[in-house]
Design an enzyme around this catalytic site. Structure first.
Site, mmCIF file in Angstrom:
data_model
loop_
_atom_site.group_PDB
_atom_site.id
_atom_site.type_symbol
_atom_site.label_atom_id
_atom_site.label_comp_id
_atom_site.label_asym_id
_atom_site.label_seq_id
_atom_site.Cartn_x
_atom_site.Cartn_y
_atom_site.Cartn_z
ATOM 1 N N ASP A 1 43.995 41.360 34.578
ATOM 2 C CA ASP A 1 44.918 40.492 35.296
ATOM 3 C C ASP A 1 44.451 39.041 35.340
ATOM 4 O OD1 ASP A 1 43.480 39.868 37.801
ATOM 5 O OD2 ASP A 1 43.707 41.989 38.262
ATOM 6 N N ILE A 2 45.357 38.180 35.731
ATOM 7 C CA ILE A 2 45.140 36.738 35.654
ATOM 8 C C ILE A 2 43.953 36.275 36.493
ATOM 9 C CG2 ILE A 2 46.723 36.195 37.550
ATOM 10 C CD1 ILE A 2 47.703 33.815 35.815
#
Length: 239
Positions: free
Chosen positions: A116-117
């Site tokens: 994820d970011i």
């Protein structure tokens, strides 16, 4: 059973690659060339590939990237860059390697798994459907290791639940290996990859994740790969 499905299930190639090879006449079933899509075969039939298909697979690359925070692993989101945008000649680690970057290697290069970011660490991008299936297929047994910095208190029962017993989205999670490394850092080893899984697992036992780094996928480690740089997966590095 459809020929392309059998090929994918046997790990010969991905279903998309199978369709490509079939259309080109590069697939043989029990010694007979098949060039028509949608053909159904006996699941026990012998399947072989033409030399052209084998060479095509050998030319496909797999890349290991040390993804920084702020990049999305898959489809780009408004205001954020995709991790694949870091793949270029300037960011290649070990430039003395015999294998050099070429823009054609970006075609059909896709992440094999999510990161994820807000997370950093090892991200695999590949053109090879066999590797994608090995890492993210429904029955994948390749484990992934993460170092997770947390805030909050965790009871012995909470630690036991992180190892086995939690559910996400109404589905029970597969057993994990979770242990303390120091006062504020846990080590997670997972064999699945639900969306933001570790962060959500920690929330369920009263912890907040403040840092997450993936350091290993199967037998391949992040090692000394610098942040924001990438290298090719070597032939002697099986997952």
């Amino acid at each position: 059973m459809r020929l392309s499905k059998v090929m994918a299930e046997r790990g010969i190639c991905s279903r998309r690659e199978a369709d490509e090879f079939i259309e080109r006449g590069w697939v043989f079933v029990d010694g007979k060339r098949v060039s028509e899509l949608g053909v159904r075969i006996d699941p026990q039939a012998r399947i072989t590939l033409a030399p052209e298909a084998t060479r095509t697979q050998q030319q496909r690359v797999t890349i290991l990237l040390h993804k920084p925070v702020g990049y999305v692993s898959g489809q780009p989101e408004p205001g954020y860059a995709p991790a694949v945008s870091l793949i270029g000649a300037d960011n290649q680690f070990d430039r003395d390697s015999a294998q050099r970057f070429h823009p054609s290697q970006l075609k059909n290069l896709a992440p094999a798994g999510r990161l994820d970011i807000d997370s950093t660490g090892l991200l695999v991008l590949t053109q090879d459907g066999r590797i994608a299936r090995q890492l993210i297929g429904e029955h994948s047994e390749v484990d992934k290791e993460y170092l997770v910095r947390v805030e909050g208190s965790l009871t012995a029962d909470g630690l036991a639940l992180l190892n086995h017993g939690l559910e996400l989205d109404g589905r029970r999670l597969r057993p994990a290996k979770v242990e303390w490394l120091n006062d504020d850092q846990l080590r997670f080893v997972l064999r699945e990859g639900r969306k933001r899984q570790i962060r959500r697992m920690c929330e369920l036992v009263g912890l907040t994740v403040v840092g997450l780094k993936r350091v290993r996928i199967g037998r391949v480690r992040l090692g000394e790969l610098p942040l924001g740089q990438w290298r090719f997966l070597r032939d002697d590095e099986p997952f």
